[in-house]
Structure formats: C-alpha cells, structure tokens
Design a protein around this motif. Structure first.
Motif, short mmCIF file in Angstrom:
data_model
loop_
_atom_site.label_atom_id
_atom_site.label_comp_id
_atom_site.label_asym_id
_atom_site.label_seq_id
_atom_site.Cartn_x
_atom_site.Cartn_y
_atom_site.Cartn_z
N THR A 2 0.84 -1.19 0.00
CA THR A 2 0.00 0.00 0.00
C THR A 2 0.88 1.24 0.00
O THR A 2 2.08 1.17 0.26
CB THR A 2 -0.91 0.03 1.24
N PHE A 6 4.56 1.72 1.57
CA PHE A 6 5.62 2.27 0.73
C PHE A 6 6.36 3.39 1.47
O PHE A 6 7.59 3.38 1.56
CB PHE A 6 4.99 2.77 -0.57
N TYR A 53 5.09 6.20 -6.30
CA TYR A 53 4.30 5.03 -5.90
C TYR A 53 3.45 4.54 -7.09
O TYR A 53 3.38 3.34 -7.34
CB TYR A 53 3.41 5.36 -4.70
N THR A 54 2.84 5.47 -7.80
CA THR A 54 2.04 5.10 -8.98
C THR A 54 2.90 4.39 -10.01
O THR A 54 2.49 3.38 -10.59
CB THR A 54 1.38 6.35 -9.60
N LYS A 57 3.49 0.87 -8.84
CA LYS A 57 2.30 0.02 -8.98
C LYS A 57 1.99 -0.29 -10.45
O LYS A 57 1.63 -1.41 -10.78
CB LYS A 57 1.08 0.70 -8.33
N GLU A 58 2.13 0.69 -11.31
CA GLU A 58 1.79 0.49 -12.72
C GLU A 58 2.86 -0.30 -13.48
O GLU A 58 2.53 -1.09 -14.36
CB GLU A 58 1.55 1.84 -13.41
N GLY A 60 5.57 -2.09 -11.89
CA GLY A 60 6.13 -3.22 -11.17
C GLY A 60 7.58 -2.94 -10.82
O GLY A 60 8.25 -2.14 -11.47
#
Length: 113
Positions: A2, A6, A53-54, A57-58, A60
């Motif tokens: 999350t 992070f 962070y995005t 997540k997008e 990897g």
C-alpha cells in the motif's frame, strides 16, 4: 504494498546505492514528497511520493527503469528514483528469500520428527 507501507519502508532507508554503486541519501519522506540527495554532488531532488508510488504500482518493481520512470518523476530525478526502486527491489527480494528459507527450515524440522 500500500502507499502507507511504501512510505513507511522508505522512511527506514538512510542511504542506498544504484546498480553502478552511486550513493544516495534519503533526506526526508512524507505522504507528499521524498527528498533524495546525491551524496557525491550534494544535489537534492524533490519527488512527489504519490507519483513514484504510482510508477511502482503500474510498472512493477522490475520494470522501473530509467526510461520508464521518466514520465512519472521527470528527467532530473530519474537516476535517484531508479536507484531507490532498485534498493527496494533488493530489500524485498532479500526479505522474500529469507522468508522462504525459514519456511523450508520449518518443513525440514517437522519432517525430522
């Protein structure tokens, strides 16, 4: 991971290195910004934490290359961010490996009984 995890993970980092052994320092980390510093040049980089962070997540962990990160964090901050992701990847990999080894040792121990 999350966003909260992070940030908590990043807050534990004091220094880190790139694949090329370039050293960086984590100056500050909060929910808005990360302040990262190139130890040799003393240049500081202010990165929007949600954007990094995005990207993570997008893309990897293993796809956060310099070229892939550029649209998320900008050209100037890319090297320090890529090194940070590399450090996190190494840390996550190490934790995963240790956890797997612990599980294997438990299974071996149980089989000996």
């Amino acid at each position: 991971m999350t966003f909260k995890e992070f940030i908590e993970t990043i807050r534990q980092i004091t220094t880190y290195q790139s694949k090329m052994n370039k050293s960086y320092q984590m100056v500050n980390a909060d929910n808005e910004f990360l302040i990262l510093k190139d130890i040799k040049t003393e240049a500081e980089f202010k990165v929007e934490a949600p954007k990094l962070y995005t990207a993570l997540k997008e893309l990897g962990f293993y796809q956060c290359t310099i070229s892939a990160l550029k649209p998320y964090v900008g050209a100037k901050a890319v090297p320090v961010c890529a090194a940070l992701i590399y450090h996190l990847t190494s840390s996550e990999l190490m934790q995963s490996t240790l956890s797997q080894m612990s599980d294997i040792m438990s299974l071996i121990s149980q089989q000996k009984r």
